[in-house]
Motif scaffolding. Sequence first.
Motif, mmCIF file in Angstrom:
data_model
loop_
_atom_site.group_PDB
_atom_site.id
_atom_site.type_symbol
_atom_site.label_atom_id
_atom_site.label_comp_id
_atom_site.label_asym_id
_atom_site.label_seq_id
_atom_site.Cartn_x
_atom_site.Cartn_y
_atom_site.Cartn_z
ATOM 1 N N TRP A 22 0.917 -1.309 0.131
ATOM 2 C CA TRP A 22 -0.043 0.090 -0.128
ATOM 3 C C TRP A 22 0.977 1.227 -0.064
ATOM 4 C CZ3 TRP A 22 -5.522 -0.596 -0.057
ATOM 5 C CH2 TRP A 22 -5.777 -1.774 0.148
ATOM 6 N N LEU A 23 0.391 2.236 -0.773
ATOM 7 C CA LEU A 23 1.308 3.470 -0.878
ATOM 8 C C LEU A 23 1.271 4.370 0.277
ATOM 9 C CD1 LEU A 23 1.057 4.169 -4.635
ATOM 10 C CD2 LEU A 23 2.705 2.886 -3.489
ATOM 11 N N CYS A 24 -0.053 4.290 0.963
ATOM 12 C CA CYS A 24 -0.274 5.154 2.025
ATOM 13 C C CYS A 24 -0.351 4.151 3.154
ATOM 14 C CB CYS A 24 -1.490 5.745 1.904
ATOM 15 S SG CYS A 24 -1.623 7.372 3.147
ATOM 16 N N ASP A 25 -1.608 4.253 4.048
ATOM 17 C CA ASP A 25 -1.686 2.906 5.074
ATOM 18 C C ASP A 25 -2.464 1.683 4.562
ATOM 19 O OD1 ASP A 25 -0.672 4.530 7.178
ATOM 20 O OD2 ASP A 25 -2.500 5.616 7.434
ATOM 21 N N ARG A 26 -2.028 0.939 5.011
ATOM 22 C CA ARG A 26 -2.847 -0.411 4.743
ATOM 23 C C ARG A 26 -4.452 -0.040 4.320
ATOM 24 N NH1 ARG A 26 -0.819 -4.099 9.142
ATOM 25 N NH2 ARG A 26 -2.147 -3.268 10.835
ATOM 26 N N PHE A 27 -5.157 -0.836 3.515
ATOM 27 C CA PHE A 27 -6.608 -0.894 3.213
ATOM 28 C C PHE A 27 -7.025 0.335 2.985
ATOM 29 C CE2 PHE A 27 -6.047 -3.924 6.897
ATOM 30 C CZ PHE A 27 -6.263 -5.007 6.065
ATOM 31 N N GLY A 28 -6.196 1.351 2.517
ATOM 32 C CA GLY A 28 -6.822 2.645 2.008
ATOM 33 C C GLY A 28 -5.894 3.128 0.766
ATOM 34 N N ALA A 29 -6.676 3.801 -0.185
ATOM 35 C CA ALA A 29 -5.656 4.432 -1.319
ATOM 36 C C ALA A 29 -5.218 3.617 -2.198
ATOM 37 C CB ALA A 29 -4.727 5.516 -0.799
ATOM 38 N N HIS A 30 -4.146 3.885 -2.748
ATOM 39 C CA HIS A 30 -3.359 3.071 -3.879
ATOM 40 C C HIS A 30 -2.462 1.802 -3.255
ATOM 41 C CE1 HIS A 30 -4.139 6.212 -6.919
ATOM 42 N NE2 HIS A 30 -3.804 7.041 -5.950
ATOM 43 N N PHE A 31 -2.636 0.706 -4.018
ATOM 44 C CA PHE A 31 -1.770 -0.315 -3.920
ATOM 45 C C PHE A 31 -1.389 -1.108 -5.148
ATOM 46 C CE2 PHE A 31 -6.016 -1.962 -3.813
ATOM 47 C CZ PHE A 31 -6.045 -3.124 -4.676
ATOM 48 N N TYR A 67 -3.086 -3.587 -9.792
ATOM 49 C CA TYR A 67 -3.132 -2.343 -9.311
ATOM 50 C C TYR A 67 -4.394 -2.157 -8.986
ATOM 51 C CZ TYR A 67 -3.817 2.522 -9.121
ATOM 52 O OH TYR A 67 -4.468 3.759 -8.470
ATOM 53 N N GLY A 68 -4.581 -1.350 -7.594
ATOM 54 C CA GLY A 68 -5.647 -1.019 -7.289
ATOM 55 C C GLY A 68 -5.883 0.001 -6.428
ATOM 56 N N TYR A 69 -7.420 0.411 -6.135
ATOM 57 C CA TYR A 69 -7.416 1.566 -5.211
ATOM 58 C C TYR A 69 -8.598 1.074 -4.246
ATOM 59 C CZ TYR A 69 -8.119 6.438 -3.789
ATOM 60 O OH TYR A 69 -8.028 7.535 -2.989
ATOM 61 N N ALA A 70 -8.473 1.407 -3.098
ATOM 62 C CA ALA A 70 -9.416 1.249 -2.074
ATOM 63 C C ALA A 70 -10.250 2.670 -1.478
ATOM 64 C CB ALA A 70 -8.935 0.579 -0.926
ATOM 65 N N TRP A 71 -11.258 2.728 -1.665
ATOM 66 C CA TRP A 71 -12.163 3.895 -1.197
ATOM 67 C C TRP A 71 -12.672 3.723 0.337
ATOM 68 C CZ3 TRP A 71 -12.503 2.328 -6.159
ATOM 69 C CH2 TRP A 71 -12.122 3.177 -7.231
ATOM 70 N N ILE A 72 -12.309 4.554 1.321
ATOM 71 C CA ILE A 72 -12.805 4.247 2.587
ATOM 72 C C ILE A 72 -14.283 4.903 2.627
ATOM 73 C CG2 ILE A 72 -12.493 4.903 5.106
ATOM 74 C CD1 ILE A 72 -9.583 5.232 4.208
ATOM 75 N N LEU A 73 -15.155 3.883 2.815
ATOM 76 C CA LEU A 73 -16.804 4.348 2.987
ATOM 77 C C LEU A 73 -17.198 4.610 4.238
ATOM 78 C CD1 LEU A 73 -18.103 1.506 0.470
ATOM 79 C CD2 LEU A 73 -17.258 3.962 -0.040
ATOM 80 N N GLY A 74 -16.591 4.148 5.313
ATOM 81 C CA GLY A 74 -16.842 4.342 6.753
ATOM 82 C C GLY A 74 -15.757 3.567 7.438
ATOM 83 N N ARG A 75 -16.302 3.540 8.953
ATOM 84 C CA ARG A 75 -15.072 3.040 9.833
ATOM 85 C C ARG A 75 -14.797 1.422 9.339
ATOM 86 N NH1 ARG A 75 -15.617 1.821 16.142
ATOM 87 N NH2 ARG A 75 -13.498 1.538 16.670
ATOM 88 N N HIS A 76 -15.864 0.743 9.088
ATOM 89 C CA HIS A 76 -15.572 -0.737 8.985
ATOM 90 C C HIS A 76 -15.705 -1.219 7.521
ATOM 91 C CE1 HIS A 76 -15.293 -2.036 13.021
ATOM 92 N NE2 HIS A 76 -16.226 -1.352 13.402
ATOM 93 N N TRP A 77 -16.274 -0.105 6.484
ATOM 94 C CA TRP A 77 -16.399 -0.675 5.131
ATOM 95 C C TRP A 77 -15.782 0.111 4.162
ATOM 96 C CZ3 TRP A 77 -19.571 -4.427 4.358
ATOM 97 C CH2 TRP A 77 -20.597 -4.873 5.244
#
Length: 194
Positions: free
Chosen positions: A81-90, A135-145
């Motif tokens: 993960w380029l930022c923190d894990r489970f968020g943004a680009h990876f 390559y992927g990207y993760a959008w944080i929708l909420g605290r757990h989603w």
Amino acid sequence: MKRIILLLAIVVVGASQAVRGQNVAVKTNLLSDAVFSPNLGIEVGLAPKWTLNVSGQLNTWNLSHDRRWKHWVAQPEIRYWLCDRFGAHFFGAHVHGGQYNIGGIDGRVKFLGTDVRKLKDTRYQGWFAGAGIAYGYAWILGRHWNLEAEIGFGYSYTRYSKYRCSGCGKKVESNRPHHYVGPTKAAINLVYLF
């Protein structure tokens, strides 16, 4: 003294919660769900920017008109993960493998050396294995989603037997190899974080 012990207990509990927070995720690929291929993935944090994602898919449906589209797939992947894990680009590196039994499908696609049109009057049964990068990207929708999009490219090697029609047992070819280079992963994952 009781206050110091209470304060230390609160600090230890708080620190351990921060270490465990968002360390495990469970997910499903909505693209596979859309074509009725049940799937499940689990992702575990290994380090602040590294995770291990393991996903699998199983399709055992019997289709009408003697059509077959049965398979199982396992695809472990290591992610950075380029930022923190489970968020943004990876970026990821994956391996994959599985088995299939497919035929009687009226496909009209010829793409990267794979001719789906051959499936109308024949059935293929075999196994495959390969590897790729993603390559992927993760959008944080909420605290757990989270919502995650990913595309992968790589190589697959397969060996299969070919049958004359989708329902009959008349074998035409046996143990034939096939090499594939192209997309090996496409996902829009709905993710729940623990």
